[in-house]
Write a protein that holds these residues in place. Structure first.
Motif, PDB file in Angstrom:
ATOM      1  N   PRO A  22     -10.955  44.754 -42.473  1.00 24.68           N
ATOM      2  CA  PRO A  22     -10.628  43.341 -42.555  1.00 24.68           C
ATOM      3  C   PRO A  22     -11.674  42.600 -43.392  1.00 24.68           C
ATOM      4  N   ALA A  23     -11.204  41.763 -44.317  1.00 25.73           N
ATOM      5  CA  ALA A  23     -12.126  41.032 -45.172  1.00 25.73           C
ATOM      6  C   ALA A  23     -12.399  39.660 -44.573  1.00 25.73           C
ATOM      7  N   LEU A  24     -13.655  39.315 -44.458  1.00 25.38           N
ATOM      8  CA  LEU A  24     -14.013  38.001 -43.944  1.00 25.38           C
ATOM      9  C   LEU A  24     -14.100  37.034 -45.114  1.00 25.38           C
ATOM     10  N   ALA A  25     -13.723  35.779 -44.849  1.00 20.16           N
ATOM     11  CA  ALA A  25     -13.737  34.774 -45.908  1.00 20.16           C
ATOM     12  C   ALA A  25     -15.122  34.682 -46.524  1.00 20.16           C
ATOM     13  N   GLY A  26     -15.162  34.737 -47.845  1.00 21.18           N
ATOM     14  CA  GLY A  26     -16.413  34.564 -48.555  1.00 21.18           C
ATOM     15  C   GLY A  26     -17.257  35.827 -48.636  1.00 21.18           C
ATOM     16  N   THR A  27     -16.790  36.908 -48.057  1.00 18.35           N
ATOM     17  CA  THR A  27     -17.543  38.157 -48.141  1.00 18.35           C
ATOM     18  C   THR A  27     -16.643  39.236 -48.724  1.00 18.35           C
ATOM     19  N   GLY A  28     -17.216  40.405 -48.976  1.00 17.74           N
ATOM     20  CA  GLY A  28     -16.414  41.510 -49.468  1.00 17.74           C
ATOM     21  C   GLY A  28     -16.113  41.394 -50.939  1.00 17.74           C
ATOM     22  N   GLN A  29     -15.099  42.158 -51.371  1.00 20.48           N
ATOM     23  CA  GLN A  29     -14.749  42.234 -52.784  1.00 20.48           C
ATOM     24  C   GLN A  29     -14.328  40.863 -53.320  1.00 20.48           C
ATOM     25  N   GLN A  30     -14.941  40.470 -54.431  1.00 16.18           N
ATOM     26  CA  GLN A  30     -14.558  39.234 -55.095  1.00 16.18           C
ATOM     27  C   GLN A  30     -13.674  39.554 -56.305  1.00 16.18           C
ATOM     28  N   SER A  31     -12.975  38.546 -56.794  1.00 20.87           N
ATOM     29  CA  SER A  31     -12.088  38.685 -57.950  1.00 20.87           C
ATOM     30  C   SER A  31     -12.514  37.683 -59.025  1.00 20.87           C
ATOM     31  N   PRO A  32     -12.215  37.986 -60.307  1.00 12.42           N
ATOM     32  CA  PRO A  32     -11.498  39.158 -60.805  1.00 12.42           C
ATOM     33  C   PRO A  32     -12.440  40.356 -60.957  1.00 12.42           C
ATOM     34  N   GLN A 231     -16.318  40.374 -61.392  1.00 11.44           N
ATOM     35  CA  GLN A 231     -17.250  40.596 -60.290  1.00 11.44           C
ATOM     36  C   GLN A 231     -17.406  42.109 -60.078  1.00 11.44           C
ATOM     37  N   PRO A 232     -18.520  42.531 -59.498  1.00 11.99           N
ATOM     38  CA  PRO A 232     -18.728  43.974 -59.284  1.00 11.99           C
ATOM     39  C   PRO A 232     -17.623  44.562 -58.404  1.00 11.99           C
ATOM     40  N   LEU A 233     -17.153  45.728 -58.795  1.00 15.65           N
ATOM     41  CA  LEU A 233     -16.132  46.427 -58.006  1.00 15.65           C
ATOM     42  C   LEU A 233     -16.826  47.203 -56.892  1.00 15.65           C
ATOM     43  N   THR A 234     -16.615  46.773 -55.680  1.00 16.11           N
ATOM     44  CA  THR A 234     -17.285  47.395 -54.537  1.00 16.11           C
ATOM     45  C   THR A 234     -16.298  47.971 -53.535  1.00 16.11           C
ATOM     46  N   GLY A 235     -15.041  47.572 -53.635  1.00 13.62           N
ATOM     47  CA  GLY A 235     -14.047  48.008 -52.655  1.00 13.62           C
ATOM     48  C   GLY A 235     -13.055  48.980 -53.265  1.00 13.62           C
ATOM     49  N   PRO A 236     -12.112  49.452 -52.450  1.00 12.01           N
ATOM     50  CA  PRO A 236     -11.120  50.410 -52.947  1.00 12.01           C
ATOM     51  C   PRO A 236     -10.080  49.744 -53.856  1.00 12.01           C
ATOM     52  N   ILE A 237      -9.563  50.534 -54.786  1.00 13.26           N
ATOM     53  CA  ILE A 237      -8.499  50.090 -55.684  1.00 13.26           C
ATOM     54  C   ILE A 237      -7.624  51.319 -55.952  1.00 13.26           C
ATOM     55  N   ALA A 238      -6.317  51.084 -56.134  1.00 13.98           N
ATOM     56  CA  ALA A 238      -5.399  52.201 -56.424  1.00 13.98           C
ATOM     57  C   ALA A 238      -4.283  51.700 -57.320  1.00 13.98           C
ATOM     58  N   LEU A 239      -3.721  52.620 -58.088  1.00 12.99           N
ATOM     59  CA  LEU A 239      -2.563  52.298 -58.917  1.00 12.99           C
ATOM     60  C   LEU A 239      -1.300  52.739 -58.186  1.00 12.99           C
ATOM     61  N   ARG A 240      -0.418  51.780 -57.925  1.00 15.51           N
ATOM     62  CA  ARG A 240       0.851  52.093 -57.273  1.00 15.51           C
ATOM     63  C   ARG A 240       1.898  52.194 -58.386  1.00 15.51           C
ATOM     64  N   PRO A 241       2.359  53.401 -58.702  1.00  9.39           N
ATOM     65  CA  PRO A 241       3.363  53.538 -59.762  1.00  9.39           C
ATOM     66  C   PRO A 241       4.699  52.941 -59.312  1.00  9.39           C
ATOM     67  N   GLN A 242       5.505  52.560 -60.287  1.00 14.88           N
ATOM     68  CA  GLN A 242       6.770  51.904 -59.926  1.00 14.88           C
ATOM     69  C   GLN A 242       7.647  52.830 -59.092  1.00 14.88           C
ATOM     70  N   SER A 243       7.686  54.107 -59.463  1.00 17.02           N
ATOM     71  CA  SER A 243       8.536  55.019 -58.677  1.00 17.02           C
ATOM     72  C   SER A 243       7.972  56.421 -58.768  1.00 17.02           C
TER      73      SER A 243
END
Ligand SMILES: [Zn+2]
Length: 243
Positions: A22-32, A231-243
């Motif tokens: 769970p991400a808390l407001a103002g903490t964790g991964q920032q965007s973009p 912003q620094p990439l610190t959290g998980p990311i994945a590519l969801r293909p269309q199909s």
């Protein structure tokens, strides 16, 4: 994306099932972020984006000032300001993993906020959706200069700062998205103050084009740009293909 006055339910974040806590407001991964494609795993088990957009709707385009009461008047050109199109209540939604997010508005950044392997595009469109419990889903569309598209219908000839709003009829909202819905999924934040976390992001791998004229119109409104730095990439990311 632009901040919204809402009470974001931080504990409800993670509908895109990226295995993030769970991400808390103002903490964790920032965007973009800058998306490092070679390091991003493909995960077809992530829930699809079920797009329910009407073929023709009327949107209201306006110049969004950061502070409508700013004593400096109508020439501040704050980097957190944007051109935004409001969508009628209940007109369009996206369902992800059985949860419905209603489209509230779409707006534009120049240049793109998200980078892909270090590269920006001239414009990025953010389609901001909100669920009944306040959880946010933002679809990010990177826009390249090229053939005119439905983006021109919304973006061209934008209102000036403090200028009158502009109605655009017959907008095909689905045509604002790429045909291929393969998307980079991560849990990030608002890209403007207060940079609240727990925002579900889906940034499309495929770009959409807009005419040089429409892109030039946005550049003319924001000559000093309105994009947050990556912003620094610190959290998980994945590519969801269309199909
Ligand atoms: Zn945005």
């Amino acid at each position: 994306m632009r901040s919204m006055p809402l009470a974001l339910s931080a504990l409800s974040a993670g509908v895109l099932a990226l295995a993030a806590g769970p991400a808390l407001a103002g903490t964790g991964q920032q965007s973009p972020i800058d998306i490092p494609t070679a390091d991003v795993p493909v995960d077809a088990s992530l829930p699809a984006l079920e797009i329910d957009y009407p073929e023709a709707t009327t949107v209201t385009v306006e110049y969004i000032r950061k502070d409508a009461d700013d004593p400096e008047g109508c020439t501040t050109r704050d980097p957190e300001e944007t051109i935004e199109a409001h969508v009628p209540h209940g007109a369009a939604s996206v369902t992800v993993g059985g949860k419905e997010f209603e489209l509230q508005q779409l707006h534009f950044h120049t240049p793109s906020e998200h980078l892909v392997d270090g590269d920006a595009t001239p414009v990025e469109q953010h389609l901001v959706h909100q669920a009944a419990d306040g959880e946010l889903l933002v679809l990010g569309v990177r826009i390249e200069q090229g053939a005119p598209s439905e983006v021109d219908t919304v973006l061209a000839d934008p209102p000036a700062e403090c200028g009158p709003d502009s109605e655009r009829a017959g907008v095909d909202l689905r045509a604002l998205l790429p045909e291929d819905l393969s998307s980079y999924r991560y849990t990030g934040s608002l890209t403007t103050s207060p940079f609240t976390g727990g925002v579900n992001w889906a940034v499309f791998a495929e770009t959409v084009t807009a005419s040089p004229g429409a892109i030039g119109d946005l550049d003319a409104v924001f000559p000093e740009h309105n994009a947050r730095d990556v912003q620094p990439l610190t959290g998980p990311i994945a590519l969801r293909p269309q199909s």
